[in-house]
Scaffold this active site. Sequence first.
Site, PDB file in Angstrom:
ATOM      1  N   ARG A 878       0.822  -1.207   0.000  1.00 25.19           N
ATOM      2  CA  ARG A 878       0.000   0.000   0.000  1.00 25.19           C
ATOM      3  C   ARG A 878       0.865   1.271   0.000  1.00 25.19           C
ATOM      4  O   ARG A 878       0.520   2.265  -0.617  1.00 25.19           O
ATOM      5  CB  ARG A 878      -0.927  -0.017   1.224  1.00 25.19           C
ATOM      6  CG  ARG A 878      -2.081   0.909   1.046  1.00 25.19           C
ATOM      7  CD  ARG A 878      -3.132   0.849   2.090  1.00 25.19           C
ATOM      8  NE  ARG A 878      -3.869   2.101   1.985  1.00 25.19           N
ATOM      9  CZ  ARG A 878      -4.885   2.327   1.171  1.00 25.19           C
ATOM     10  NH1 ARG A 878      -5.352   1.368   0.419  1.00 25.19           N
ATOM     11  NH2 ARG A 878      -5.457   3.511   1.106  1.00 25.19           N
ATOM     12  N   GLU A1259      -9.650   6.717   7.536  1.00 27.70           N
ATOM     13  CA  GLU A1259      -8.205   6.943   7.529  1.00 27.70           C
ATOM     14  C   GLU A1259      -7.728   8.213   6.826  1.00 27.70           C
ATOM     15  O   GLU A1259      -6.738   8.814   7.231  1.00 27.70           O
ATOM     16  CB  GLU A1259      -7.513   5.744   6.854  1.00 27.70           C
ATOM     17  CG  GLU A1259      -7.701   4.449   7.585  1.00 27.70           C
ATOM     18  CD  GLU A1259      -7.353   3.262   6.701  1.00 27.70           C
ATOM     19  OE1 GLU A1259      -8.046   3.072   5.671  1.00 27.70           O
ATOM     20  OE2 GLU A1259      -6.419   2.538   7.022  1.00 27.70           O
TER      21      GLU A1259
END
Length: 1333
Positions: A878, A1259
């Site tokens: 990621r 997030e």
Amino acid sequence: MTGSKILIYVNGVKYVTDNVQPEWTLLSFLRDQLKLTGTKLVCGEGGCGACTVVVSKYHRYEKKIIHYAVNSCLTPLCILHHTAVTTIEGIGNMESKLHPVQERIAKAHGSQCGFCTPGFAMSMYALLRNNPEPTEEEIEEACSSNLCRCTGYRPILDGYKTFSKSYCCQKEKIETESQTLKVSTLYNLSSFSAYDPSQELIFPPELMITRDMPVESLRIVGNTMTWFRPSSLEELLLLKKKYPRAKLVVGNTEVGIEMKFKGLHYPVIISPTEIPELNIVKHTAEGIEIGGCITLTKLNEIMNDAIDKLPEYKTRTFAAIVEMLRWFAGHQVRNVGSIAGNIVTASPISDLNPLLLASKSRLYIQSAEGKKKIMIMDESFFTGYRKTCLKPDEIIESILIPYTSQNEYFHGFKQARRRSDDITIVNAGMRVALEKNSLRCNYIIRDCTLSFGGMAPITIIARKTSDFLVGREWNENLTDIVIQLLSKDMPLAFSTPGGMVEYRKILAPSFFLKFYLMVSSQLLSSEVIETYCGIPPSYLSAASVFKHNRFQGYQEFEKSDCSQQEHSSMRKPMVHTSAMKQATGEAIYCDDMPKYSNELFAGLVLSTNAHAKIRSINYEDAISMPGVYDYVGANDIKPGCNRGCIEYGEEIFATEEVTCIGHLIGLILADTRDNANRAAKAVQIEYEDLPVILTIEKAIAAESFYSPTRQIRKGDVERELTLSQKTIEGEFTVGGQEHFYFETQSCVALPKAESGEMEIFSSTQDPSGTQKSVAKALGVPSNRVICRVKRLGGGFGGKDMRGIPIAVASAIAAQKTKRPVRCVLDRDTDMSITGTRHPYMFKYKVGFNNDGVINALKMKMYSNSGNTRDVSHGVMGRSILTCLSCYHIPNVEIIGYLCKTNIPSNTGFRGFGSPQAMLATETILTDIGIKCGITQLQVREINLHRNNDVTHYNQTVEDSRARAVLNEVIKRSCYESRKLEVEAFNKVNRWKKRGIAIVPAGFPVSFTSKYNNQGGALVMIYTDGSVLLSHGGTEMGQGLYTKLSQICSHVLGVPVDKVHIVETNTSSVPNASPTAGSLSTDLNGGAVLNACEQLRDRIAPYRAANLKGKWEDWVKAAYTDRVNLSANGFYRVPNIGYNWNENSGRVYNYVTYGAAVSEIEIDSLTGDYHILRTDIVMDVGKSLNPAIDVGQIEGAFVQGIGLYTLEEQCISPSGYLLTRGPATYKIPSLSNIPNKFYIYLLPNVPNKRGIFSSKGIGEPSLVLASSVFLAIKYAIIAARKDSGFHKMFRLDSPATCERIRMACTDQITMAVTTITYLIMHEFYNESIIIISS
Ligand SMILES: Cc1cc2nc3c(=O)[nH]c(=O)nc-3n(C[C@H](O)[C@H](O)[C@H](O)COP(=O)(O)OP(=O)(O)OC[C@H]3O[C@@H](n4cnc5c(N)ncnc54)[C@H](O)[C@@H]3O)c2cc1C
Ligand code: FES
Ligand code: FES
């Protein structure tokens, strides 16, 4: 008369008991004995406020009833004799009525996971008990020593400020204005019930007897300790003579810590709190004499009172004490901690001792033997680290703090990692007496004492410097001399505990420069200061004391769509479904579950060596300790099950080798938590040490990596780097971050009698993963194991993978013993074994044109993965995919290495690799802007991606809102004009500098592993019309249950209070993905929608047939007609799936965009900083619940502030984690949030790929805190320019006060000798390792 019973009222109920162990804390009494579990245990060390309760007592010396907040985790039960305790359960509940402090925190959305909520409510309650009409400042102060990891504090303050009249007026104005702006407010003031002080619990009349009766002596004898409470000075002195090693306990804020964390045992405790002589306050001709037991809160009151009444010149020391107390611990500690306790502890970082030394305060010392001794406090009082010259039988009766004289000036200084509620790095008390020489128009120093804490093992007086200054002229030449002299006076040893040697050496003279400027500005008016002292007015910026402005918050979001069904809560700021229960303490977390009668507690046997072969394990002694039942280790696991049942191949219990300190080796099972933990430490293990690798640097050198590496290549990077007009090569590190969820990892394993069944109650984000691993470990199919999760007290990714080993180990213990096994980690254990966000190192080369357009980026990313691979591979993936945020770079080559080291395995944390990587990109962009001489906005705008650009992972950019959020934040924040104001400010302030930074971000939402992008739900309608909703996601404060209930109610067309979610349970919804990655609402919401649509369609004919009927009628009709009223829903994200090898396929479903502008101010002499203002514009699509979305934005942003500026882990060279609690590891507190905090949700931006057009938001805003980091960098650039340094410099994350000060190069940093500095630096690196890499 001597009593042996404790009389105490709890919530109005009287308890008289002689069955008390002196080591019991109030918290253990409440939770374990009275089963009042509303008060939470988070840290056990007085550092978080979660365990706050209110104590009321008749104070016989103040002659009134006082109410004060205390940390129940540090309050000995015995000290509460004749007091009334009020806990969260005592002030209101769901069944009768909530107290306004409970109702307002809930309704203002100030409770997310709820674990901190009772503590906040009780702090506020204490304030109202003493002051029913507080000001906003008083409310901020009352909340300032409670920590929260979820909310970002704004909603808590918002809710509580409604108790102040001024705030309510402003809020009403905003509500009225909002109507014209077509926005709504997050809560409705008129829904709050009024506060009526007359309804509070009355103080038990029985306790008023203390007013009229003489003090009673107490003697409580326990199994290992005896507690004395003498009633007279004589009795105290005789006891001290008889038991010279006995500890005196007043607040227990030192002794409690020593017993709990340093393993010290004191068989005799004497509590002198009731002795009249130790409670005096006497004004004398020389100063104020204060009894040793006077609390710090009372001391503050006494000092303030004197400041109000006496001439200013007499009270300069008092003013310094008041200023110091502002930053001394939290109010719960100050309410009980005593002045003598602080002095006698003799901590080298005591905050009072430098002031007392510098002011030449006097101690009155007593013993049974002789006469009262009087001693002026100087360096001879401290004889060594935490040692004083007091004889064992002596006590401090009182302290005289002298007045200052007309020409005497006094100031105190303190620098800590976090401004409020933190222990000192360096502090100082400085006093100078001057004599005016009218002839020469100058001042001569007649007397001087400079005293410092944090610069030696004791509080010291810089004697050479102080003596040298006497007789000298007070002018600017002094500072240069003092820099040299202080280095000689305080040659910090290389091995100084706590590290930061160079910073500390720089702080001491920096304080002196401040002192010089402060005194000079007191002596002369600012107009003449330059003429007489040669001080430019811009230097006076160092002389101002930090003043906190009143906090302001504002949120703007689209009004809910009026066309919706009337009862629908969709798109409205509905309150979190558990908020009220959380605020009353009725919400049940794992460890609040009642104990089973035959339950055992598991204590962990952990490795004490970072890398070693296990030679032997001997648990014989441990299992013979009191209360111990058994030891469980690898031999108790079915053959072949120890390795492989926890994903990525780690063993449940280490067998041959341990690979980090904290590696799980076995369990000790006992009747209580204390017995289990004590015995677990007694297990003897012999090790054969192996080489240890702790940092990324060492791992690179040893090529210690997990395979495979992750990489991505697009375009011709080498060619484009060569062709670029400019290049920058650099290195950058981002430190790790402890999750610090408030509820530690907890589980209860409950074996069933039949078919090998096992039930696991766990605080996990991954119930299905837990079920799978437990089943494998037990050697049974998954259908025999049920994992149940009611709620979590925070998770943030830390309870995804790293909770599983604890659940598995407990299940094995339960299987072996056939008894329920509970395992709840202490905070320090949790912090030292469960891993953190990965520290990263980036090595890069970037090529760009003169106009700032980036052509190519070549980057190596290294993550410190720790002793197992865990999810490090996914995190790195990621990082690589998302690092470019919303920027377009056509040629990219990135390789990610997972460093295998001997620290506990690091793991996922909110953002999952993006926050580290995106900060690296923002830093690179900032440096490009500087190198090209263009503004930070220009460099960002010019590289911003556009629709139809193709990303480095070959996905076409669609529906980008990057430019929209950026433009909006420029407008909303008045960015351009404020930038000019910052520049103007910096021109006229030499030692305070401001910085403003703007950052846009694009945060892709999806799991990178395709299979995880699915969700399931089960919806059942009962014949009374109530709806039971089950789904695969867990509630950890993020409001998932609330949003899913809203979806369910909206689709079925029923009021939301008809929908209930009991828990998340693997027997209702199988194979659920972990709750993580900002997409749980998408996945589970999609499944809920699917199930509800089926049910809605099944009920539709009955609705159509009876249009005038109501929901219950239609349900009944459908049931009677034999319609299935239960439906199972499923959702999978369409068209997703990325192939790393081919760099093709769709990585993400959509991107959540946001942009932020932050303005900060630093003190370049200390490195202290504060955030003046942050504006955030966020694209959340069409919000399902604006209150929850705003809460996630603020909470994540504040967590990002922690990551990028505050939170720093330290380990010893042997791999031992030194930062294992809130005392040493600093998460943001109220003092760290932006003073003005404005959130705007971008209107009219439906997301066609999200549930009900919304976007995931858990997030994304965390990375926007990089605006704070970069604003700090800009402020440092301004400070460096004033010293003639114009070159680029490296600033790693976190930008702590130490890093800020060290980067602000000036005459002080340069004067501290470079050679010594270098030697120390090397040594320092050996003695403490900051896990920035
Ligand atoms: C969360 C937390 C934050 C803190 N923050 C700070 C901070 O910011 N700055 C700071 O300086 N300290 C801080 N402390 C330390 C502590 O709170 C103070 O030192 C406090 O003043 C100690 O007082 P007490 O009454 O609690 O001491 P106790 O723990 O009750 O006693 C401490 C010691 O003093 C001795 N003693 C007490 N009274 C007498 C007496 N009359 N005569 C002789 N000996 C006596 C006892 O024998 C014992 O050895 C913090 C502590 C905690 C837990
Ligand atoms: S649990 Fe008591 S202060 Fe943290
Ligand atoms: S709501 Fe404050 S810690 Fe979770």
